[in-house]
Design a protein around this motif. Structure first.
Motif, short mmCIF file in Angstrom:
data_model
loop_
_atom_site.label_atom_id
_atom_site.label_comp_id
_atom_site.label_asym_id
_atom_site.label_seq_id
_atom_site.Cartn_x
_atom_site.Cartn_y
_atom_site.Cartn_z
N THR A 3 0.94 -1.03 -0.06
CA THR A 3 0.21 -0.33 -0.25
C THR A 3 1.29 1.09 0.04
OG1 THR A 3 -1.78 -1.31 1.34
CG2 THR A 3 -1.75 1.07 0.91
N PRO A 4 0.50 1.58 -1.17
CA PRO A 4 1.54 3.15 -0.94
C PRO A 4 1.16 4.39 0.16
CG PRO A 4 0.04 3.02 -2.61
CD PRO A 4 -0.01 2.01 -1.85
N GLY A 5 2.66 4.97 0.68
CA GLY A 5 2.38 5.95 1.57
C GLY A 5 1.87 7.00 1.84
N LYS A 6 2.00 7.74 2.41
CA LYS A 6 0.30 8.89 2.92
C LYS A 6 2.50 9.90 2.80
CE LYS A 6 -3.81 8.26 3.32
NZ LYS A 6 -4.16 7.65 2.85
N PHE A 7 1.90 11.19 2.12
CA PHE A 7 2.91 12.18 1.50
C PHE A 7 1.80 13.65 2.38
CE2 PHE A 7 4.79 15.18 -1.64
CZ PHE A 7 5.51 16.01 -0.66
N LEU A 8 3.01 14.05 3.30
CA LEU A 8 2.99 14.65 4.18
C LEU A 8 3.91 16.36 4.07
CD1 LEU A 8 2.16 12.76 7.17
CD2 LEU A 8 0.70 13.59 5.64
N SER A 9 2.96 17.84 3.87
CA SER A 9 4.00 18.29 4.37
C SER A 9 3.62 19.58 5.59
CB SER A 9 4.08 19.12 3.24
OG SER A 9 3.26 19.78 2.26
N LEU A 10 4.80 20.59 5.79
CA LEU A 10 4.38 21.65 6.98
C LEU A 10 5.15 22.57 5.96
CD1 LEU A 10 5.76 20.30 10.49
CD2 LEU A 10 3.36 21.00 10.44
N GLU A 11 3.56 23.60 5.78
CA GLU A 11 4.22 24.76 5.79
C GLU A 11 4.09 26.18 6.63
OE1 GLU A 11 5.89 25.57 2.42
OE2 GLU A 11 5.20 23.86 1.41
N GLU A 67 15.66 32.28 -8.90
CA GLU A 67 15.23 32.02 -7.43
C GLU A 67 14.29 30.51 -7.65
OE1 GLU A 67 15.53 34.29 -4.20
OE2 GLU A 67 13.55 34.02 -4.04
N MET A 68 13.61 30.94 -8.54
CA MET A 68 12.20 29.78 -8.93
C MET A 68 12.65 28.77 -9.79
SD MET A 68 8.47 30.36 -11.28
CE MET A 68 10.06 30.84 -12.16
N LEU A 69 13.79 28.88 -10.28
CA LEU A 69 13.90 27.49 -11.04
C LEU A 69 14.83 27.10 -11.02
CD1 LEU A 69 14.41 29.76 -14.96
CD2 LEU A 69 12.35 27.25 -14.50
N ILE A 70 16.15 26.94 -9.37
CA ILE A 70 16.49 26.51 -8.99
C ILE A 70 15.76 25.57 -7.79
CG2 ILE A 70 18.62 26.15 -7.22
CD1 ILE A 70 19.85 29.19 -8.01
N MET A 71 14.95 26.43 -7.24
CA MET A 71 14.04 25.63 -5.94
C MET A 71 12.76 24.55 -6.62
SD MET A 71 13.61 27.04 -3.59
CE MET A 71 14.19 28.46 -2.50
N LEU A 99 6.58 22.52 -2.96
CA LEU A 99 5.89 22.95 -3.48
C LEU A 99 4.93 24.61 -3.51
CD1 LEU A 99 4.91 23.55 -6.43
CD2 LEU A 99 3.51 22.38 -6.64
N ASP A 100 3.60 24.98 -2.58
CA ASP A 100 3.03 25.71 -1.92
C ASP A 100 4.78 26.67 -1.27
OD1 ASP A 100 0.84 24.65 -1.97
OD2 ASP A 100 1.27 22.98 -0.52
N ALA A 101 5.44 26.67 -0.69
CA ALA A 101 6.53 27.68 -0.60
C ALA A 101 7.55 28.05 -1.77
CB ALA A 101 7.66 27.05 0.06
N SER A 102 6.96 27.65 -2.45
CA SER A 102 7.28 28.26 -3.75
C SER A 102 6.30 29.22 -4.74
CB SER A 102 7.42 27.44 -5.26
OG SER A 102 9.02 26.73 -5.00
N LEU A 103 5.37 28.62 -4.37
CA LEU A 103 3.18 29.21 -5.30
C LEU A 103 4.04 30.17 -4.30
CD1 LEU A 103 1.50 26.71 -5.08
CD2 LEU A 103 2.73 27.62 -6.25
N ALA A 104 4.31 30.66 -2.78
CA ALA A 104 4.12 31.69 -1.64
C ALA A 104 5.18 32.71 -1.95
CB ALA A 104 3.20 30.96 -0.37
N TYR A 105 6.38 31.99 -2.39
CA TYR A 105 7.70 32.65 -1.77
C TYR A 105 7.49 33.68 -3.08
CZ TYR A 105 8.72 32.36 3.11
OH TYR A 105 8.42 31.87 4.19
N GLN A 106 8.03 32.13 -4.41
CA GLN A 106 8.44 32.93 -5.90
C GLN A 106 7.14 33.40 -6.28
OE1 GLN A 106 10.19 30.03 -4.13
NE2 GLN A 106 12.07 31.96 -3.73
N GLY A 107 6.02 32.91 -6.36
CA GLY A 107 4.63 33.56 -7.05
C GLY A 107 4.04 34.25 -6.41
#
Ligand code: Z5A
Length: 210
Positions: A3-11, A67-71, A99-107
């Motif tokens: 069973t595949p695991g779950k992917f969690l993130s903190l932002e 910066e965005m491309l390196i992220m 990904l949400d960090a790039s949406l927030a900081y770079q976006g």
């Protein structure tokens, strides 16, 4: 079949308590009997950690797009070589930012725009979103006060308050657009209250179906 695991993130913005709460989530997931890989961005691979140094600790000036491309490059590598293999192997993954960090900081912060940052990530093969994301949210000045005590700031932490207000606004807009995935938690509460809120949305994910 595994069973595949779950992917969690903190932002969240700096100083909101991501590092503090990683250990709590790790303990809860492991207590439920799952193996957990804790990782971070930028970073998470040997190449990613080298890119982290360039992004945060070098004195190179860089365009917002650079910066965005390196992220995105760091994330593409991280997803393909660490996150996806671990999930396929049945392990859970907890990433300190994604990904949400790039949406927030770079976006938002850098003004590139959330849609453009999403598009670049599609091109970079970053198509997997976390199953659950906790956005630790609080007024910019509270987090800044918490990190001032630590002394030396990195390249992005030296940005002004208006930059972090734009990041926060973009984070909240992304959370509003994806309410199923992203839980917004008031990070100005006590650590116990923050952890109780995380626990509430983590508990259903931990229920075993096998
Ligand atoms: N960045 C980007 O621009 N684009 C991207 O795509 C990615 C990242 C992935 C590095 O992130 C930088 O990269 C970051 C965004 C950018 N730059 N900025 N600014 P990072 O995650 O490595 O660094 P950080 O955000 O600066 O992490 P941090 O400062 O360590 O924050 P934290 O982990 O959220 O905080 P903490 O260390 O858990 O807590 C800070 C202090 O507050 C500490 O003393 C705690 O004991 C205390 N604390 C925690 N919770 C509480 C509560 N509830 N009450 C009172 N005190 C508390």
């Amino acid at each position: 079949m595994t069973t595949p695991g779950k992917f969690l993130s903190l932002e969240g913005l700096e100083g909101v308590g991501k590092t503090t709460n990683l250990a709590f989530i790790k303990e809860r997931v492991e207590a439920a009997g799952y193996e957990l890989v804790v990782t971070r961005e930028p970073g998470g691979t040997e190449l990613g950690e080298a890119l982290r140094d360039v992004l945060l600790h070098s004195h190179h000036s860089m365009q917002a797009e650079t910066e965005m491309l390196i992220m995105a490059a760091s994330r593409s590598e991280h997803l393909a070589s660490v996150i996806l293999p671990a999930l396929a192997d049945g392990k859970w993954v907890l990433s300190d930012r994604y990904l949400d960090a790039s949406l927030a900081y770079q976006g938002g912060g850098r003004g590139i725009g959330v849609q453009t940052v999403r598009h670049v990530h599609q091109l970079a093969g970053v198509t997997r979103l976390p199953d659950k994301t906790w956005l630790l949210d609080m007024p910019v000045n509270v987090g800044r006060e918490r990190i001032q005590k630590r002394g030396k700031l990195d390249r992005i932490e030296t940005e002004n308050v208006a930059f972090f207000e734009r990041c926060r606004e973009a984070y909240l807009a992304v959370a509003t657009a994806e309410p199923e995935r992203i839980d917004v938690i008031d990070a100005s509460q006590s650590i116990a209250e923050v952890q109780a809120a995380i626990d509430k949305s983590l508990a259903p994910l931990l229920q075993r179906i096998d």
